[in-house]
Design an enzyme around this catalytic site. Structure first.
Site, short mmCIF file in Angstrom:
data_model
loop_
_atom_site.label_atom_id
_atom_site.label_comp_id
_atom_site.label_asym_id
_atom_site.label_seq_id
_atom_site.Cartn_x
_atom_site.Cartn_y
_atom_site.Cartn_z
N ARG A 182 0.87 -1.17 0.00
CA ARG A 182 0.00 0.00 0.00
C ARG A 182 0.91 1.22 0.00
O ARG A 182 2.09 1.13 0.32
CB ARG A 182 -0.87 0.01 1.26
CG ARG A 182 -1.93 -1.07 1.24
CD ARG A 182 -2.76 -1.03 2.52
NE ARG A 182 -3.54 0.21 2.62
CZ ARG A 182 -4.24 0.54 3.69
NH1 ARG A 182 -4.24 -0.25 4.76
NH2 ARG A 182 -4.94 1.67 3.72
N HIS A 183 0.36 2.38 -0.33
CA HIS A 183 1.11 3.63 -0.20
C HIS A 183 1.44 3.85 1.28
O HIS A 183 0.82 3.24 2.16
CB HIS A 183 0.26 4.78 -0.74
CG HIS A 183 -1.11 4.81 -0.10
ND1 HIS A 183 -1.33 5.30 1.16
CD2 HIS A 183 -2.30 4.33 -0.54
CE1 HIS A 183 -2.60 5.16 1.47
NE2 HIS A 183 -3.22 4.55 0.45
N ASN A 234 -5.67 9.08 5.81
CA ASN A 234 -5.66 7.91 6.70
C ASN A 234 -5.69 8.37 8.16
O ASN A 234 -6.40 7.81 8.99
CB ASN A 234 -4.39 7.05 6.50
CG ASN A 234 -4.33 6.35 5.16
OD1 ASN A 234 -3.24 6.07 4.65
ND2 ASN A 234 -5.49 6.05 4.58
N ARG A 248 -0.43 9.71 -3.51
CA ARG A 248 0.15 8.94 -2.40
C ARG A 248 0.92 7.70 -2.85
O ARG A 248 1.86 7.28 -2.18
CB ARG A 248 -0.91 8.61 -1.34
CG ARG A 248 -2.16 7.90 -1.85
CD ARG A 248 -3.24 8.00 -0.76
NE ARG A 248 -4.47 7.27 -1.05
CZ ARG A 248 -5.47 7.69 -1.80
NH1 ARG A 248 -5.36 8.85 -2.45
NH2 ARG A 248 -6.57 6.98 -1.94
N GLU A 296 -7.64 3.86 -6.34
CA GLU A 296 -8.47 3.26 -5.29
C GLU A 296 -9.94 3.17 -5.72
O GLU A 296 -10.39 3.94 -6.59
CB GLU A 296 -8.33 4.09 -4.00
CG GLU A 296 -9.10 3.59 -2.79
CD GLU A 296 -8.82 2.13 -2.41
OE1 GLU A 296 -8.95 1.24 -3.29
OE2 GLU A 296 -8.52 1.87 -1.23
N HIS A 320 -3.52 0.67 -3.48
CA HIS A 320 -4.43 1.05 -2.39
C HIS A 320 -5.09 -0.18 -1.76
O HIS A 320 -5.10 -1.26 -2.36
CB HIS A 320 -5.51 1.98 -2.96
CG HIS A 320 -4.94 3.14 -3.69
ND1 HIS A 320 -4.73 4.37 -3.12
CD2 HIS A 320 -4.48 3.26 -4.98
CE1 HIS A 320 -4.20 5.20 -4.00
NE2 HIS A 320 -4.04 4.55 -5.15
#
Ligand code: ATP
Ligand code: F6P
Length: 443
Positions: free
Chosen positions: A232-233, A239, A284, A306, A371
């Site tokens: 994932r980033h 977040n 990201r 995403e 994502h």
């Protein structure tokens, strides 16, 4: 009644296909069958493999090579019975709504293929023959060593003797084996012939969309060793806030992860070989991949963006529940199929990821920085996860996952960057900003 459609949006009301594997032993037929089944199931197409060897083993668990000699009347009788039992179960399965059945056996004679074709045709089932033809001695020996010596057929036997016996088994098959359409009298069959692991393919009389999807997928398979790294980033500002979607920057800890990623990758690769990097088009993921070495080819894919949350983009789960209470409940009831207003469902994401999977099958070593929802879908493909459960899987931030496809499955390793990050996992019904995943959610 609305017509039934499969995962790729094609009407399947009347489409039933039997994929009939053809080829000598140790030519990768089961490998191909299993991959096709996994790919189709991932697309929510009801697919099932019927392996004649498994049926034969209930009768003859440890046969020696002469069991497979055409001159062995008893062996021949039992092999026919195994093929009939597999066919019987497959037809039952089709009658109960199955869409693509895969008959995994050598089907090495014209007579056997004609019998399969006639039996299926009577039931309105289309037949697609898929032959794997390979004369590369070294590769066949490697296949025997890799998978055949661990087969239940040779349980507890000396590996040298088992290898010799398997070679004798192949010789017995060679006496009667006819490659598809070798004599020109199977020319009206629908078939795909894969020679030397795809270095040459012959396609004959493919009839419809679903058949062509299967053929296209099988044409892209290769067996060169490689791995796929998933990350994932790094942690993002959204977040931290518990907000979904958006195109936020990384948090300070997210930047730390980006800085550490090249070392994490190098350590897990084990040697100095360049990878290809795929990111989404969102900041990201691009930011997270920015310190990876310059000799790594980088590519951005819109298809890796995403899951689109539509009108809910940028909201917290609490805000979604307040503004769209019914949607909030519906999503929890069927997360895989729920489509955000003006956005996407997990099912939609799987469909848009199909070209990614196709390209992944063709490729060598790749690292994908993407994502949470996208990673769940890609992971489900490799690890054969149930689509109703995959949207609930925990995929932690700041963790590199290395997947290595093997003959009959995928090995997994995980490398934590040891950089703290919030949890973005959410349990059913919850609106918490950050919640600890339940143990069952860990993939
Ligand atoms: P059997 O008839 O004994 O069941 P099989 O043809 O089903 O044999 P597999 O068990 O699938 O053979 O053999 C798996 C091995 O074949 C794996 O090591 C895999 O890497 C290799 N393989 C996969 N695809 C091919 C191919 N197209 N040609 C040759 N080998 C392949
Ligand atoms: O020899 C390989 C094998 O997979 C056996 O395990 C199985 O009994 C046989 O092929 C099935 O094919 P056939 O249709 O030739 O009996």
């Amino acid at each position: 009644m609305a017509p039934r459609t499969n995962g790729i949006g094609v009407q399947v009301e009347d489409t039933k296909i039997c994929v009939v594997m053809v080829g000598l032993p140790a030519r990768g037929k089961s490998f191909i069958a299993q991959k096709a089944q996994r790919y189709l199931q991932w697309l929510s197409i009801d697919a099932q493999t019927f392996n004649v060897g498994n049926y034969r083993r209930t009768e003859a668990p440890h046969p020696s090579a002469d069991f497979f000699d055409l001159g062995n009347a008893e062996g021949e009788k039992r092999r026919r019975a195994a093929a009939e039992a597999a066919m019987h179960d497959m037809l039952d399965w089709f009658r109960n709504g199955g869409v693509i059945g895969i008959l995994d056996a050598t089907n090495s004679t014209k007579e056997r293929r004609k019998w399969v074709l006639d039996t299926c045709t009577k039931e309105g089932i289309e037949v697609l023959f898929v032959e794997s033809k390979c004369d590369d001695e070294a590769m066949i020996m490697a296949n025997i060593r890799d998978v055949k010596l661990t087969s239940p057929d040779y349980q507890g036997q000396d590996p040298e003797q088992a290898a010799q016996d398997f070679k004798n088994r192949i010789q017995n098959y060679e006496k009667v084996y006819k490659s598809l359409d070798e004599d020109g009298d199977e020319n009206d069959y629908t078939y795909l012939k894969i020679m030397d692991v795809g270095s040459q393919v012959i396609i004959n009389r493919i009839r419809d969309y679903l058949q062509s999807r299967v053929v296209y997928y099988l044409m892209n398979l290769h067996i060169r060793p490689r791995s796929v790294w998933l990350s994932r980033h790094g942690e993002s500002l959204y977040n931290l806030d518990g907000r979904i979607g958006g195109d936020a920057d990384l948090s300070p800890r997210g930047h730390q992860y980006a800085q550490k990623l090249p070392q994490l990758v190098r350590d897990s690769v084990g040697e100095d070989r360049p990878l290809t990097v795929w990111t989404s088009t969102l900041k990201r993921t691009i930011s997270t991949a920015r310190f990876l070495p310059e000799n790594y080819n980088q590519l951005q894919w819109k298809a890796l963006d995403e899951l689109d949350a539509g009108v809910c983009d940028g909201m917290t789960y609490q805000e979604i529940k307040d503004v769209y209470p019914e949607d909030f409940v519906q999503r929890d009831e069927d997360k895989y199929n729920y489509r955000y207003r003006g956005g996407e469902s997990y099912r939609d994401v799987v469909i848009r990821l199909e070209p990614i999977i196709m390209e992944l099958e063709r490729s060598e070593d790749i690292i994908i920085v993407t994502h949470q929802a996208i990673l769940r879908c890609i992971y489900a493909y490799f690890m054969k996860k149930d689509q109703s459960k995959s949207p609930w899987m925990n995929v932690p931030l700041h963790t590199l996952i290395k997947l290595t496809p093997r003959a009959y499955g995928t090995d997994e390793e995980r490398f934590s960057a040891d950089i703290p990050a919030v949890s973005t996992w959410r349990g059913k019904g919850s609106t918490a900003k950050h919640e600890n995943p339940t143990p069952g959610a860990n993939i």
